[in-house]
Every structure is written in structure tokens, then in C-alpha cells.
Write an enzyme that holds these catalytic residues in place. Sequence first.
Site, mmCIF file in Angstrom:
data_model
loop_
_atom_site.group_PDB
_atom_site.id
_atom_site.type_symbol
_atom_site.label_atom_id
_atom_site.label_comp_id
_atom_site.label_asym_id
_atom_site.label_seq_id
_atom_site.Cartn_x
_atom_site.Cartn_y
_atom_site.Cartn_z
ATOM 1 N N HIS A 1 0.825 -1.211 0.000
ATOM 2 C CA HIS A 1 0.000 0.000 0.000
ATOM 3 C C HIS A 1 0.862 1.266 0.000
ATOM 4 C CE1 HIS A 1 -3.216 -2.585 2.274
ATOM 5 N NE2 HIS A 1 -3.144 -2.883 0.989
ATOM 6 N N PRO A 2 1.802 1.422 -0.940
ATOM 7 C CA PRO A 2 2.638 2.617 -0.934
ATOM 8 C C PRO A 2 1.831 3.863 -1.314
ATOM 9 C CG PRO A 2 3.042 1.359 -2.931
ATOM 10 C CD PRO A 2 2.137 0.522 -2.069
#
Length: 552
Positions: A468-469
Site C-alpha cells: 500500500h505505498p
Amino acid sequence: MKAEFVIVGAGSAGCAMAYRLAAAGRKVIVIEFGGSDAGPLIQMPGALSYPMNMKLYDWGYKTEPEPHLGGRRLVCPRGKVIGGSSSINGMIYVRGHAHDFDHWRDQGAAGWGYADVLPYYKRMEDWHDGGHGGDPAWRGKGGPLHVTRGRRDNPLVQAFVKAGGEAGYPVTGDYNGEQQEGFGAFDMTVWKGRRWSAASAYLKPAQKTGNCTVVRGLARRIVIEDGRATGVEIAQGDQISVVEASNEVIIAASALNSPKLLMLSGIGPAAHLAEHGIPVVADRPGVGENLQDHLELYIQMAASQPVSLFKYWNIFGKAWVGLQWLLAKTGPGASNQFESCGFIRSSAGIDYPDIQYHFLPIAVRYDGQAAAEGHGFQAHVGPMRSKSRGNVTLRSADPDADPVIRFNYMSHPDDWQEFRTAIRLTREIFAQPAFAPYVRHEIQPGADVQSDDALDDFIREHAESAYHPCGTCKMGAASDPTAVVDPHARVIGVDGLRVADSSIFPRITNGNLNAPSIMVGEKVSDLLLGRDPLAPDNAKPWVHPDWQNAQR
């Protein structure tokens, strides 16, 4: 090649913008380096572990050695395919908590509070409750994005929700509705047994309008003339050309590639650009900074009964699952198998959930490696709002070079306490009566891992990215020196250029990022079209009435 709008990246936000612009009669070109999303390994939900581990569909990025995780280099999959990461992700649909967006607003992203974004979530959804209840008044109907629920017929899936209730937590009918906090059914972007990616929901309908063209190529830099973005230089094999934009260029290339492209174009920290011989167009020190992610651990249990999905974890079982799916789009392959979840607060004094659970009725890793013990189950658990921050920088001025990715995971001391708490709370849930018929023993961390030091060693060795960058082109007030884009998603210091994807999140949202990334594309499309934003929806979310004093 020329269009009114040029979008870099056919991912979650890019596809949504392409559809809304094309449907409004505007000419759009979408530049995408990856290829087709056809084929069962992408389209079959149960095969989700395959595409994110294939060079054909994934950029194959890894972090630099993470100093607080024993120097490990963690994988960081990003979609290199039509649909972007929505074509290789776990298909889990989480809007985020209302307070996430109110935080954005309060930190300078005016117009992005929960009341402002809720109408866009409703517009994009076509929600189906699957007979499991929910909050229809809080959900959307008739939008492009099908959101469904699994059958939840595995007893382990049901036991997880029941155990959460037995442990004293709420059971929520719809964590994407009024009440996120609690245990309940997971939403997924699956429709009629197939992955329903942003490409399926948005890009393919956009192409059918005749106003949207997809161009294969690698975006090398944004062409900027007299302070205005006028196009995108792309490479197609050995050929270099420019795709011209008569109106605007929008970068939607991911939290890793969007800042890389800005820096290659001369927009970023001036000293860093100078290191690579790149002329400075706009000195924006925030480009590539503020990198955030969710880390998670797998708390795995061995099962005392053969009720898990492990019975399919052999060549004959996988063949049977694949055949069912190919013939009828049914069976285990028609679900991502993440069918129940939980959102809880780690302690009293925290006003909304800061721990998320994904439950899976098999003990297995994302890379497809099953636990040696056979039948089992696991909860993916991790804190939602780590204070650690990393960055994305250039490896060189060569557009073909991978970016340098440093998350700086677990660099804040609070992260360690939060993770220990998450492990201990998970063990408590698995010790509830609902799991008594199914638990044989704990696989990992293992019953002997109890002290803070032992848990820290386990975290250091086993924590993995939840993929989940976000945050590397932060949205904020134009006066904020760390902001990259203003609340209209316009790059500060350059005309005719916007960024619209998870990179503009000021702070990571509570849960998986595909839904808020699509929402960003939906909202920015109205800004691009010069439309008034949708009217705010002031529905008030549920907050635990005694959150100051009670953890559950």
C-alpha cells in the site's frame, strides 16, 4: 499523437479519469507501459498470488535494505499491465475511515474531507450486499465499479467474525458504511466470478466511447515549455516520440513511478536533481518524500479439522478449482478468499481503528508457499497509521532505471509497541470459543514467542509489506513547502500538470488503497472538467461512545 488530456498510467485513478473525461466528450490518450490484462491468472480471483509475482505483470521493485528489519529487501509489487495494480491486487475494497479524510482536510487538503469524498465513493460503486446485510444508504448503486461479497460458507470465515464478537468487539454489518469498527464481511472488487479491475470498470468502457486511446510506451519525461506541461515524451522500443496535450497532462503512475517521472522532468528537490544532471524546472523538496505503507504479519494457526482451503493445495485440487472457474466462474476460484475482516482500536484513547485484520482460511504466504503443517488458517494483521516515513529517489537520470525505494519501516519506536499489541490482541481472538473446535496449535509466531524481545525478533524477521505505498507527491496548501500538489491536484510551480493517484495522499488511509485511489481519479476528473464538486454528504460515521476510556 495529440489529445486534450494525456494521462500517464492506466491504473486505478488513471482509468477512472479516462472514463469520466471520455464520457464527457473529451479526447484522451492514456500512456501505459504494461500490456493486456487478458488471461485466467489475472481474471480468476483465486489466482491472485500469481500475477503479483510475474515479471509480465509486475514492475518487480524491491526496497533498499531496510535497516530496522535486519537489512531485508522487501518486495513492492506494482502493476505493469492495463488496470495497473487493480489487476494484480487482492481485490479488497476499503474506503478508509471518515477521520482519514478529515485529517487530509485539516492538514491543508481543502475540499477532501469525508463529507466531500463520500459522494464520489457513492458515484463510483455498484454495491451488492450478497445477502449479508449492510448500509444501503451509505453505499452507491449503478456506478462502474462492482463491489461484492463472498459466499462466506467456510466455517473458519464465520468463526473469525464470531470470535471477534466473543472477544468484546462490535460486529458491523458494513465496515464501508456507517461503522467501520468491528468484525464482519469483506467487500471485494469481483463481479460474476471475475476480477473487476479499474480496466474492466472504467478503461474498456472509455475506449468504447471512441474518445479514449491507449498508447503503449514508457513515459520518459514530461515536456515543459515556458513553465507549462505540453506533452509526454515516450519510448516505444528504440523510437522516442512526444504525445502532445492541448489541455493538461495528468500523472497517475503510482506512488513509486509518479515521483520518479516528476524528478526526471526537473520537478523535485533541486540538490537531488543536480546530482543527476537534471535541469531544475520547479524546486519541490516534497517530491518523493512522505513515503508510507502498511506492514503486516501473518498470525498462523494449525487446524484440528480438515476445513481449510489446504485440500485444494495440490495439483489435482488446483486443477479442479481452475476447471470450475473456467467452465462456470464458480467455486473457490471465484473468490479472493478474503471474506471476513476486522478493524479495531489498539487501546483506549484512540478514536478510530488503527489495526486491520484480513482473515484467510488457509495458512499461506502471498508468494503461494503454504505452511508445512497442512490445514490451517491465518489473520493478516498490522497497524494502520505508522509514524515512519521513507522516500523515493532517482537511481540515475536514465528513465529505464528503477527508482530507489526506502520505506524506513519500523523507524519510529511507536511502531514496535503497536505491532506487539496487534499480535497479542490477535492471539486473544484466536483463543475465543468460536475457534475452539478448529485450533490445534499456533504455527507462527509460536507459543514460545511471548516476551517483547522475542516478539520484536519475530517482527523484524517476518513483517511484510501489505503493498500500500502512498504519499510521495503530497497534497496540501500551495504555501506548504512539503506539498507537491495543491487541493486541485495541480503540481505547484508548473501549469497544465496534475498528479492523481495514491501518491497525493497526505497520510495513508485506514485499509487497502485501491478504493481511495479510484476515488481520487473520480474527484480529480470533475476538477479537470471544470465541474462543481458533488454536493457534500454530511452523514456522521459511528465512533465508539467511550473511546477515550475503552479499547473495545
